[in-house]
Design an enzyme around this catalytic site. Structure first.
Site, PDB file in Angstrom:
ATOM      1  N   LYS A 182       9.472  38.578  65.019  1.00 33.93           N
ATOM      2  CA  LYS A 182      10.139  37.783  65.948  1.00 33.93           C
ATOM      3  C   LYS A 182       9.425  37.805  67.179  1.00 33.93           C
ATOM      4  O   LYS A 182       9.308  36.695  67.934  1.00 33.93           O
ATOM      5  CB  LYS A 182      11.671  37.942  65.908  1.00 33.93           C
ATOM      6  CG  LYS A 182      11.805  39.323  66.561  1.00 33.93           C
ATOM      7  CD  LYS A 182      12.163  39.376  67.998  1.00 33.93           C
ATOM      8  CE  LYS A 182      12.308  40.916  68.616  1.00 33.93           C
ATOM      9  NZ  LYS A 182      12.315  41.121  70.083  1.00 33.93           N
ATOM     10  N   THR A 213      15.180  35.897  71.545  1.00 32.11           N
ATOM     11  CA  THR A 213      13.821  36.161  72.204  1.00 32.11           C
ATOM     12  C   THR A 213      13.130  34.929  72.386  1.00 32.11           C
ATOM     13  O   THR A 213      12.062  34.825  72.929  1.00 32.11           O
ATOM     14  CB  THR A 213      12.798  37.007  71.545  1.00 32.11           C
ATOM     15  OG1 THR A 213      13.082  36.878  70.042  1.00 32.11           O
ATOM     16  CG2 THR A 213      13.275  38.557  71.363  1.00 32.11           C
TER      17      THR A 213
END
Length: 324
Positions: free
Chosen positions: A189, A246
């Site tokens: 990620k 994020t």
């Protein structure tokens, strides 16, 4: 199985936050810091240089003595991914056998292509490797904002006991035995968050942001599946949850890193793990013939093999295909 005495190794932002989280859960906490200046500030001002304005509890013992710190029931290893190996090696000589060592870094080691628990198992074979990851910012967790993460180790009983030891009204660790799935979500990620930052930095719009995050998640799932991760882990906190966080805010170091790239600025944050993980992730994907065009484009930009404009063009010009 009780984990009343817990050491946190690393006095950076996330280490300081986890020390506070652990103290809030009622545990006896020792915070180890290698850097002398930061250790002094933690001990005297009760504040980390990397998390200003957040005071650590007086009950948290601060030390630079690793042997002293390691005489506990469990250890949270909160150092950058690329320095996990030397700390794990140093731990081997001082830990009690079978002590859980919980990696709290999100990355993959350069060269070896090893995940954090693999490094712990190799360097400290007497330890019980574990991983903690999920959608969490240090400042939120440190200030007692509601946060949920995943904590995984191969033994379900140990994972459950560790989660209970760290859990409180505002910090909720879900336990799992899918160690690899949790590690993959945390590592991949970060690379995709750089791409999301580029989309935001170029002002490409909310539709492009949604498309990028969704197609990025498809890459994460393909990579996870090829490495034995469970689908429910990919859909959980350490996979989809962490990706959504994020990829949505400049509070993420990796997102901010991508924004700087998009604006042709030199990123100021050297701790953006996605920049270090990207080439390793792509090498591992290529070895298993996993299609990861977004991650590959980010790796090419970081290696100066492609400009940001060329990367965007390469993704937009890909042949139309069925959604997977």
């Amino acid at each position: 199985m009780a984990f009343d005495r817990i050491a946190v190794l690393g006095g950076g932002a996330w280490g300081t936050a986890l020390a506070k989280v652990t103290a809030r859960a009622g545990r006896r906490v020792t915070l180890w810091e290698h850097d002398a200046a930061n250790a002094e500030q933690l001990a005297t001002k009760r504040e980390s240089r990397f998390l200003p304005g957040v005071r650590i509890e007086d009950s948290i013992a601060v030390t630079r003595d690793l042997a002293q710190a390691a005489r506990v029931d469990a250890i949270l290893l909160v150092v950058p991914a690329q320095v996990v190996r030397p700390i794990a090696k140093a731990l081997e000589a001082v830990i009690v056998p079978h002590t859980p060592v919980v990696a709290c870094a999100k990355g993959i080691e350069h060269g070896s292509h090893k995940f954090m628990t693999e490094i712990i198992a190799e360097c400290a074979p007497n330890a019980t490797p574990a991983i903690l990851s999920g959608p969490s910012f240090a400042s939120d967790a440190a200030r007692g904002m509601p946060t949920a993460v995943t904590l995984a180790t191969q033994d379900e009983g140990t994972a459950t006991a560790l989660a209970r030891a760290l859990g409180s009204a505002t910090f909720r660790p879900y336990h799992s035995t899918d160690v690899r799935g949790v590690e993959i979500g945390g590592a991949a990620k970060n690379v995709l968050a750089i791409a999301a930052g580029i989309v935001a930095g170029r002002g490409l719009g909310a539709s492009a942001q949604a498309a990028l995050t969704t197609r990025g998640f498809a890459e994460l799932v393909r990579f996870g599946r090829a490495h034995g991760a469970k689908p429910e882990t990919m859909m959980g906190l350490s996979g989809l949850g962490d990706l959504l966080l994020t990829c949505s805010t400049p509070q993420s170091r990796n997102f901010s890193f991508g924004m700087a790239l998009a604006k042709n600025e030199k990123p100021s944050d050297k701790l953006a793990e996605g920049a270090l993980t990207a080439p390793v992730l792509v090498e591992m994907a290529q070895a298993k013939n996993i299609d990861m065009p977004i991650s590959a484009a980010i790796a090419a930009v970081l290696a100066n093999k492609m400009t940001v404009d060329e990367a965007i063009e390469s993704l937009l010009s890909r042949p139309l295909r069925a959604e997977d």
